[in-house]
Design a protein around this motif. Structure first.
Motif, PDB file in Angstrom:
ATOM      1  N   LEU A  32       0.851  -1.177   0.000  1.00 22.56           N
ATOM      2  CA  LEU A  32       0.000   0.000   0.000  1.00 22.56           C
ATOM      3  C   LEU A  32       0.891   1.233   0.000  1.00 22.56           C
ATOM      4  N   ASN A  33       0.580   2.211  -0.830  1.00 20.61           N
ATOM      5  CA  ASN A  33       1.351   3.445  -0.911  1.00 20.61           C
ATOM      6  C   ASN A  33       0.473   4.629  -0.547  1.00 20.61           C
ATOM      7  N   PHE A  34       0.971   5.445   0.381  1.00 22.85           N
ATOM      8  CA  PHE A  34       0.326   6.693   0.791  1.00 22.85           C
ATOM      9  C   PHE A  34       1.321   7.839   0.652  1.00 22.85           C
ATOM     10  N   HIS A  35       0.827   9.052   0.516  1.00 24.33           N
ATOM     11  CA  HIS A  35       1.645  10.249   0.653  1.00 24.33           C
ATOM     12  C   HIS A  35       1.389  10.785   2.052  1.00 24.33           C
ATOM     13  N   GLN A  36       2.445  11.202   2.736  1.00 27.78           N
ATOM     14  CA  GLN A  36       2.252  11.689   4.094  1.00 27.78           C
ATOM     15  C   GLN A  36       3.359  12.659   4.487  1.00 27.78           C
ATOM     16  N   SER A  37       2.966  13.668   5.253  1.00 32.27           N
ATOM     17  CA  SER A  37       3.893  14.626   5.847  1.00 32.27           C
ATOM     18  C   SER A  37       4.809  15.262   4.813  1.00 32.27           C
ATOM     19  N   TYR A  38       4.206  15.663   3.700  1.00 34.64           N
ATOM     20  CA  TYR A  38       4.952  16.272   2.601  1.00 34.64           C
ATOM     21  C   TYR A  38       5.388  17.695   2.939  1.00 34.64           C
ATOM     22  N   TRP A  93      11.432   8.541  -0.055  1.00 38.10           N
ATOM     23  CA  TRP A  93      11.658   9.979   0.004  1.00 38.10           C
ATOM     24  C   TRP A  93      11.900  10.530  -1.391  1.00 38.10           C
ATOM     25  N   ALA A  94      11.229  11.618  -1.711  1.00 36.91           N
ATOM     26  CA  ALA A  94      11.371  12.280  -3.011  1.00 36.91           C
ATOM     27  C   ALA A  94      12.028  13.644  -2.784  1.00 36.91           C
ATOM     28  N   ALA A  96      13.697  15.658  -4.701  1.00 39.12           N
ATOM     29  CA  ALA A  96      13.487  16.666  -5.743  1.00 39.12           C
ATOM     30  C   ALA A  96      12.149  17.375  -5.555  1.00 39.12           C
ATOM     31  N   ALA A  97      11.119  16.634  -5.183  1.00 35.08           N
ATOM     32  CA  ALA A  97       9.805  17.243  -4.949  1.00 35.08           C
ATOM     33  C   ALA A  97       9.863  18.195  -3.759  1.00 35.08           C
ATOM     34  N   SER A  98      10.569  17.808  -2.722  1.00 31.75           N
ATOM     35  CA  SER A  98      10.704  18.672  -1.556  1.00 31.75           C
ATOM     36  C   SER A  98      11.463  19.941  -1.898  1.00 31.75           C
ATOM     37  N   MET A  99      12.556  19.796  -2.654  1.00 32.04           N
ATOM     38  CA  MET A  99      13.348  20.970  -3.016  1.00 32.04           C
ATOM     39  C   MET A  99      12.609  21.871  -3.993  1.00 32.04           C
ATOM     40  N   MET A 100      11.913  21.264  -4.950  1.00 34.89           N
ATOM     41  CA  MET A 100      11.226  22.056  -5.963  1.00 34.89           C
ATOM     42  C   MET A 100      10.205  23.006  -5.336  1.00 34.89           C
ATOM     43  N   TRP A 101       9.497  22.533  -4.328  1.00 29.28           N
ATOM     44  CA  TRP A 101       8.453  23.343  -3.699  1.00 29.28           C
ATOM     45  C   TRP A 101       8.877  23.888  -2.337  1.00 29.28           C
ATOM     46  N   SER A 102      10.153  23.754  -1.985  1.00 27.13           N
ATOM     47  CA  SER A 102      10.717  24.306  -0.740  1.00 27.13           C
ATOM     48  C   SER A 102       9.953  23.856   0.503  1.00 27.13           C
ATOM     49  N   HIS A 103       9.699  22.553   0.597  1.00 22.47           N
ATOM     50  CA  HIS A 103       8.972  22.027   1.754  1.00 22.47           C
ATOM     51  C   HIS A 103       9.867  21.640   2.921  1.00 22.47           C
ATOM     52  N   ASN A 120      13.825   1.255   6.523  1.00 23.83           N
ATOM     53  CA  ASN A 120      13.821   1.025   5.084  1.00 23.83           C
ATOM     54  C   ASN A 120      13.465   2.346   4.400  1.00 23.83           C
ATOM     55  N   VAL A 121      14.489   3.108   4.010  1.00 25.14           N
ATOM     56  CA  VAL A 121      14.307   4.405   3.365  1.00 25.14           C
ATOM     57  C   VAL A 121      14.870   4.316   1.953  1.00 25.14           C
ATOM     58  N   ALA A 122      14.049   4.663   0.980  1.00 26.02           N
ATOM     59  CA  ALA A 122      14.457   4.631  -0.426  1.00 26.02           C
ATOM     60  C   ALA A 122      14.282   6.009  -1.032  1.00 26.02           C
ATOM     61  N   LEU A 123      14.949   6.238  -2.150  1.00 26.99           N
ATOM     62  CA  LEU A 123      14.755   7.475  -2.895  1.00 26.99           C
ATOM     63  C   LEU A 123      13.705   7.242  -3.956  1.00 26.99           C
ATOM     64  N   GLY A 124      12.869   8.241  -4.180  1.00 23.39           N
ATOM     65  CA  GLY A 124      11.814   8.107  -5.172  1.00 23.39           C
ATOM     66  C   GLY A 124      11.545   9.424  -5.856  1.00 23.39           C
ATOM     67  N   SER A 125      10.562   9.414  -6.724  1.00 18.41           N
ATOM     68  CA  SER A 125      10.123  10.600  -7.438  1.00 18.41           C
ATOM     69  C   SER A 125       8.630  10.468  -7.679  1.00 18.41           C
ATOM     70  N   ASP A 126       7.925  11.588  -7.605  1.00 16.25           N
ATOM     71  CA  ASP A 126       6.485  11.558  -7.823  1.00 16.25           C
ATOM     72  C   ASP A 126       6.116  11.336  -9.277  1.00 16.25           C
ATOM     73  N   SER A 127       6.935  11.808 -10.176  1.00 13.85           N
ATOM     74  CA  SER A 127       6.644  11.613 -11.592  1.00 13.85           C
ATOM     75  C   SER A 127       7.931  11.792 -12.386  1.00 13.85           C
ATOM     76  N   PRO A 128       7.984  11.239 -13.580  1.00 14.70           N
ATOM     77  CA  PRO A 128       9.220  11.293 -14.339  1.00 14.70           C
ATOM     78  C   PRO A 128       9.629  12.692 -14.776  1.00 14.70           C
ATOM     79  N   ASN A 129       8.721  13.645 -14.804  1.00 12.49           N
ATOM     80  CA  ASN A 129       9.113  14.970 -15.286  1.00 12.49           C
ATOM     81  C   ASN A 129       9.540  15.928 -14.177  1.00 12.49           C
ATOM     82  N   TRP A 130       9.481  15.525 -12.931  1.00  6.88           N
ATOM     83  CA  TRP A 130       9.843  16.436 -11.841  1.00  6.88           C
ATOM     84  C   TRP A 130      11.263  16.974 -11.967  1.00  6.88           C
TER      85      TRP A 130
END
Length: 144
Positions: A32-38, A93-94, A96-103, A120-130
């Motif tokens: 199961l995948n959720f977005h949280q504490s962005y 953890w994404a 690039a998404a955090s940096m792009m929107w200064s979160h 278990n911490v991995a690097l990810g991305s929300d979408s290929p164009n980020w």
């Protein structure tokens, strides 16, 4: 080959939907995948809604286990980190998404701390164009 269930997460999904999604992944043996504490704002909104730290509430309703992947997790308290370690929850953890929107995930995130504690911490991305395409304030598009 397996599938997964993705739910955007608290603030956009009811608790009933999240619990049912968790029940379905348990039955199917998938993740199961959720977005949280962005961002600080959505994390604080969840804290106000639940009356406690968001991941602590989600642990209470059964949505914090080793078959759950939390995207982002930029703003966690020490108690939430303990819960992640206790339940074996996965964090994608994404940065690039955090940096792009200064979160603030790169400055205030506890990803490295959790990783050092064997989470278990991995690097990810929300979408290929980020990382390659964004919109400037004048509306023009640019590429890195």
């Amino acid at each position: 080959m397996t599938g997964h269930i993705a739910v955007l997460g608290p603030g956009t999904a009811s608790e009933r939907l999240m619990v049912q999604a968790k029940s379905r992944v348990d039955a199917a043996g998938v993740v199961l995948n959720f977005h949280q504490s962005y961002s600080p704002a959505d994390t604080e909104a969840d804290r106000r809604q639940y009356g406690t730290d968001p991941l602590l509430h989600l642990a209470e309703i059964g949505c914090l286990y080793d078959n759950v992947t939390w995207a982002h997790a930029n703003h966690l308290t020490g108690e939430e980190c303990d819960a992640v370690l206790r339940h074996g929850t996965i964090i994608a953890w994404a940065p690039a998404a955090s940096m792009m929107w200064s979160h603030g995930g790169c400055l205030h995130g506890r990803h490295a701390e959790l990783w050092r504690c064997v989470a278990n911490v991995a690097l990810g991305s929300d979408s290929p164009n980020w990382p390659t395409l964004s919109t400037c304030s004048d509306g023009l598009r640019w590429q890195c």
